[in-house]
Write an enzyme that holds these catalytic residues in place. Structure first.
Site: not given
Ligand SMILES: CC(C)(COP(=O)(O)OP(=O)(O)OC[C@H]1O[C@@H](n2cnc3c(N)ncnc32)[C@H](O)[C@@H]1OP(=O)(O)O)[C@@H](O)C(=O)NCCC(=O)NCCS
Length: 205
Positions: A95, A109, A120, A122, A166
């Site tokens: 947002s 908001l 917010h 992902l 990130y």
């Molecule tokens: C965080 C999240 C969005 C990452 O998406 P993903 O599709 O699994 O990640 P990707 O495959 O694109 O990327 C993997 C990379 O992110 C890192 N990563 C992913 N999840 C991680 C976690 N929970 N802790 C630490 N690193 C993490 C991996 O180590 C990997 O790193 P590398 O490329 O050096 O091996 C996903 O794990 C998720 O939905 N988690 C639960 C919700 C969440 O925590 N969201 C973020 C906060 S809003």
């Protein structure tokens, strides 16, 4: 022939896909991969992914169902969903925000005149994690934000363990976030859209 024995024959007859004029079989399947902004109708699917992703870990979700509805009604254009054969597998909800840094109000908001997109949440469906989907979706989202003339930057708050994720997406650490949720503390991160967008908007694409 009894009806039971006849059934497989009818199934074969009626379920065969029709042929088009070129003799090829028409496909009536949903697209393998589709990226689109979410609508309020997607809220339940979003919440299901969120519940699995967060509730078991932190006991709460970044957005509750009513808040998902709220943002998908107010600013659906700041969301993005990844669908595989019609099923939501990953999403981002954002947002607009109008301050330099995030504060508690930013959680609920939408500031229509803001130039910062507050991301917010992902989340990727658990069976699709660690396959690059989270990074790809974020990349596509940031590219998409570049096409929105009113957006200067994207910001988010995350726990320490996600800083490297990130950072690889291009975000820079701004410092500790003033928002706390229960006992959880967050780091605020920022992605500058303006410079990239300027080049893109002036390159005719
Ligand atoms: C965080 C999240 C969005 C990452 O998406 P993903 O599709 O699994 O990640 P990707 O495959 O694109 O990327 C993997 C990379 O992110 C890192 N990563 C992913 N999840 C991680 C976690 N929970 N802790 C630490 N690193 C993490 C991996 O180590 C990997 O790193 P590398 O490329 O050096 O091996 C996903 O794990 C998720 O939905 N988690 C639960 C919700 C969440 O925590 N969201 C973020 C906060 S809003």
């Amino acid at each position: 022939m009894s009806m039971i024995n006849a059934l497989p024959f009818f199934k074969t007859l009626y379920l065969r896909p029709p042929q088009n004029s070129l003799g090829r079989q028409r496909r009536h399947t949903l697209p393998a991969s589709e990226f689109r902004c979410l609508t309020p109708e997607d809220a339940i699917g979003v919440f299901e992914i969120e519940r699995e992703a967060f509730t078991s870990v932190s006991g709460d979700c970044p957005l509750h169902l009513d808040e998902i509805h709220h943002f998908l009604n107010l600013c659906p254009e700041l969301s993005l969903g990844w669908f595989e054969e019609g099923q939501l597998v990953a999403f981002i909800i954002g947002s607009l925000w109008d301050q330099e840094r995030l504060s508690q109000d930013a959680l609920t908001l939408h500031k229509p005149h803001g130039t910062t997109v507050h991301i917010h949440v992902l989340a990727v469906h658990c069976t699709f994690r660690q396959q690059g989907k989270g990074s790809i979706l974020m990349w596509r989202y940031l590219q998409y934000l570049c096409s929105l003339p009113y957006v200067r930057r994207a910001t988010l708050m995350c726990e320490d363990f996600l800083i490297s994720f990130y950072s690889k997406c291009g975000f820079k650490v701004l410092g500790p976030c003033e928002i706390t949720v229960g006992s959880l503390n967050f780091i605020e991160m920022n992605y500058a859209i303006q410079a990239h967008a300027f080049m893109r908007r002036n390159s005719g694409c």
